[in-house]
Design a protein around this motif. Structure first.
Motif, PDB file in Angstrom:
ATOM      1  N   ARG A  55      -3.338   1.736  13.303  1.00 53.65           N
ATOM      2  CA  ARG A  55      -4.253   1.994  12.181  1.00 53.65           C
ATOM      3  C   ARG A  55      -4.277   0.845  11.182  1.00 53.65           C
ATOM      4  O   ARG A  55      -4.625   1.027  10.020  1.00 53.65           O
ATOM      5  CB  ARG A  55      -3.869   3.309  11.488  1.00 53.65           C
ATOM      6  N   ASP A  56      -3.893  -0.350  11.640  1.00 55.12           N
ATOM      7  CA  ASP A  56      -3.822  -1.508  10.750  1.00 55.12           C
ATOM      8  C   ASP A  56      -4.843  -2.583  11.074  1.00 55.12           C
ATOM      9  O   ASP A  56      -4.733  -3.720  10.615  1.00 55.12           O
ATOM     10  CB  ASP A  56      -2.414  -2.108  10.806  1.00 55.12           C
ATOM     11  N   ALA A  67      -7.174   1.376   8.458  1.00 51.00           N
ATOM     12  CA  ALA A  67      -7.413   0.332   7.458  1.00 51.00           C
ATOM     13  C   ALA A  67      -8.886  -0.083   7.424  1.00 51.00           C
ATOM     14  O   ALA A  67      -9.435  -0.383   6.357  1.00 51.00           O
ATOM     15  CB  ALA A  67      -6.525  -0.867   7.749  1.00 51.00           C
ATOM     16  N   SER A  68      -9.532  -0.091   8.573  1.00 50.52           N
ATOM     17  CA  SER A  68     -10.952  -0.470   8.631  1.00 50.52           C
ATOM     18  C   SER A  68     -11.819   0.533   7.869  1.00 50.52           C
ATOM     19  O   SER A  68     -12.828   0.154   7.262  1.00 50.52           O
ATOM     20  CB  SER A  68     -11.407  -0.562  10.086  1.00 50.52           C
ATOM     21  N   ALA A  91      -3.348   6.193   2.932  1.00 48.74           N
ATOM     22  CA  ALA A  91      -4.420   5.299   3.364  1.00 48.74           C
ATOM     23  C   ALA A  91      -4.389   3.980   2.599  1.00 48.74           C
ATOM     24  O   ALA A  91      -4.540   2.896   3.177  1.00 48.74           O
ATOM     25  CB  ALA A  91      -5.772   5.982   3.179  1.00 48.74           C
ATOM     26  N   LEU A  92      -4.165   4.043   1.279  1.00 47.63           N
ATOM     27  CA  LEU A  92      -4.140   2.824   0.472  1.00 47.63           C
ATOM     28  C   LEU A  92      -2.884   2.003   0.766  1.00 47.63           C
ATOM     29  O   LEU A  92      -2.938   0.764   0.801  1.00 47.63           O
ATOM     30  CB  LEU A  92      -4.222   3.181  -1.013  1.00 47.63           C
ATOM     31  N   SER A  93      -1.758   2.680   0.984  1.00 42.99           N
ATOM     32  CA  SER A  93      -0.535   1.951   1.350  1.00 42.99           C
ATOM     33  C   SER A  93      -0.696   1.276   2.705  1.00 42.99           C
ATOM     34  O   SER A  93      -0.268   0.131   2.913  1.00 42.99           O
ATOM     35  CB  SER A  93       0.660   2.905   1.375  1.00 42.99           C
ATOM     36  N   ASN A  94      -1.323   1.978   3.634  1.00 37.82           N
ATOM     37  CA  ASN A  94      -1.555   1.407   4.960  1.00 37.82           C
ATOM     38  C   ASN A  94      -2.540   0.233   4.889  1.00 37.82           C
ATOM     39  O   ASN A  94      -2.391  -0.762   5.626  1.00 37.82           O
ATOM     40  CB  ASN A  94      -2.092   2.482   5.901  1.00 37.82           C
ATOM     41  N   TYR A  95      -3.526   0.332   4.016  1.00 43.27           N
ATOM     42  CA  TYR A  95      -4.479  -0.769   3.835  1.00 43.27           C
ATOM     43  C   TYR A  95      -3.766  -2.002   3.275  1.00 43.27           C
ATOM     44  O   TYR A  95      -3.968  -3.130   3.754  1.00 43.27           O
ATOM     45  CB  TYR A  95      -5.605  -0.324   2.906  1.00 43.27           C
ATOM     46  N   TYR A 102      -0.579  -2.616   3.529  1.00 44.96           N
ATOM     47  CA  TYR A 102       0.278  -3.061   4.640  1.00 44.96           C
ATOM     48  C   TYR A 102      -0.509  -3.985   5.576  1.00 44.96           C
ATOM     49  O   TYR A 102      -0.014  -5.025   6.019  1.00 44.96           O
ATOM     50  CB  TYR A 102       0.788  -1.838   5.394  1.00 44.96           C
ATOM     51  N   SER A 103      -1.750  -3.623   5.861  1.00 44.65           N
ATOM     52  CA  SER A 103      -2.593  -4.397   6.779  1.00 44.65           C
ATOM     53  C   SER A 103      -3.002  -5.732   6.167  1.00 44.65           C
ATOM     54  O   SER A 103      -3.063  -6.753   6.866  1.00 44.65           O
ATOM     55  CB  SER A 103      -3.833  -3.579   7.152  1.00 44.65           C
TER      56      SER A 103
END
Length: 328
Positions: free
Chosen positions: A134-135, A187-188, A200-204, A206-207
């Motif tokens: 998901r990155d 992330a997309s 979602a924002l942390s994963n974004y 992270y990406s």
């Protein structure tokens, strides 16, 4: 309508909850708050014979009563005549003051995803599975990362620059359905929509850091200013968290990023997530780490006041206030 005029009175009730997963189980806490006495309360956990239930009891004097019924294993906790508790000043968490039993699964499943919570490392592997793949970022965002970090020499400078970009181009919106309460948007998706919840924002973020060559880890945490929020039961691996932040290990330091904030400085945790343990989701699984603890030297408040009395006896005052750390 409840219109019972005699006091004191007794309320008797039964609760039945139905879940479509075994990711967590309801805890048993007969006294939910102060000034509440309990005449009788019982909790029975019914499971297959070979299922291992993990639990931790507080202020319960004995082991649960274990029985068998129709090839099922029953474990029962029961209390009677529990007097009301008045919570004293500076007392420990409520769980430590009254009868409580916390429950956690061993093997569990949620919407097709299987995991195990026998250790924090194993529990972290389950979260790692939810985050996998998901990155991926759109090409335009990858090019933006390159342009933003061009000319910056240190990893810290790049983290700050990309964190500011996140703050300026996203906002926090909590939309959680089913496993969406634990699995982030891709992330997309965040790049396209410009919003997401804490995961979602942390994963974004992270990406974005990954695209810049900077490793970071998702971190589960129980956010809030209460004592309970800071009281992780670290010998009962389970889902004790309500928030996600980003953990960025640097060469000589560590940065914590609150990705739902649009005005926090990079690296500032504050009272919302500071001074407690978090579960960093590393490639090897979960690992408990501590967030920043703000001491008296960091918590500062300076106020400079300059007053001038004019010829008519009026007072003009100029005030300059400066706040640091938890005083912000």
């Amino acid at each position: 309508d409840f219109n019972y005029k005699n006091y004191p009175y007794t309320v008797e009730y039964e609760v039945e909850l139905e879940y479509k997963h075994t990711f967590y189980f309801p805890d048993w806490q007969p006294q939910a708050d102060e000034y509440l006495s309990v005449e009788k309360s019982r909790y029975t956990f019914v499971s297959p014979q070979d299922y291992t239930l993990r639990y931790k009891a507080f202020n319960y004097p004995s082991e649960p009563v274990a029985t068998t019924e129709k090839n099922k294993k029953l474990m029962t906790w029961e209390i009677k005549s529990l007097p009301a508790v008045i919570r004293p000043y500076a007392s420990p968490s409520w769980t430590e003051l009254t009868t409580s039993v916390l429950f956690a699964p061993s093997d569990f499943q949620m919407e097709g995803y299987k995991g195990n919570a026998a250790s924090w490392q194993e529990f972290g592997k389950f979260i790692l599975t939810l985050n996998q793949g998901r990155d991926k970022l759109p090409d335009a965002i990858l090019q933006k990362v390159t342009s933003l970090t061009a000319g910056l020499s240190s990893a810290r400078e790049k983290v700050v620059k990309l964190y500011e970009y996140l703050q300026q181009n996203t906002r926090y919106i909590s939309i959680q359905l089913g496993i969406g309460g634990f699995q982030p948007f891709e992330a997309s998706y965040v790049a396209q929509k410009g919003y997401g919840d804490c995961k979602a924002l942390s994963n974004y973020m992270y990406s974005l850091l990954k695209a810049a060559g900077i490793p970071s880890y998702h971190a589960l945490i129980h956010a809030g200013n209460s004592l309970e929020a800071k009281s992780l039961v670290n010998d009962l691996p389970s889902t004790q968290f309500n928030h996600m932040v980003l953990f960025v290990p640097l060469e000589k330091d560590t940065m914590w990023l609150e990705c739902t904030s649009q005005d926090n400085p990079a690296g500032y945790s504050g009272g919302f997530t500071g001074n407690r343990q978090a579960l960093a989701i590393t490639p090897e699984g979960g690992k408990l780490v501590s967030t920043p603890r703000y001491q008296s030297a960091e918590n500062r408040q300076f106020r400079f006041v300059k007053g001038t009395i004019n010829e008519e006896g009026g007072l003009n005052i100029a005030v300059n206030a400066n706040y640091a750390a938890l005083q912000k």
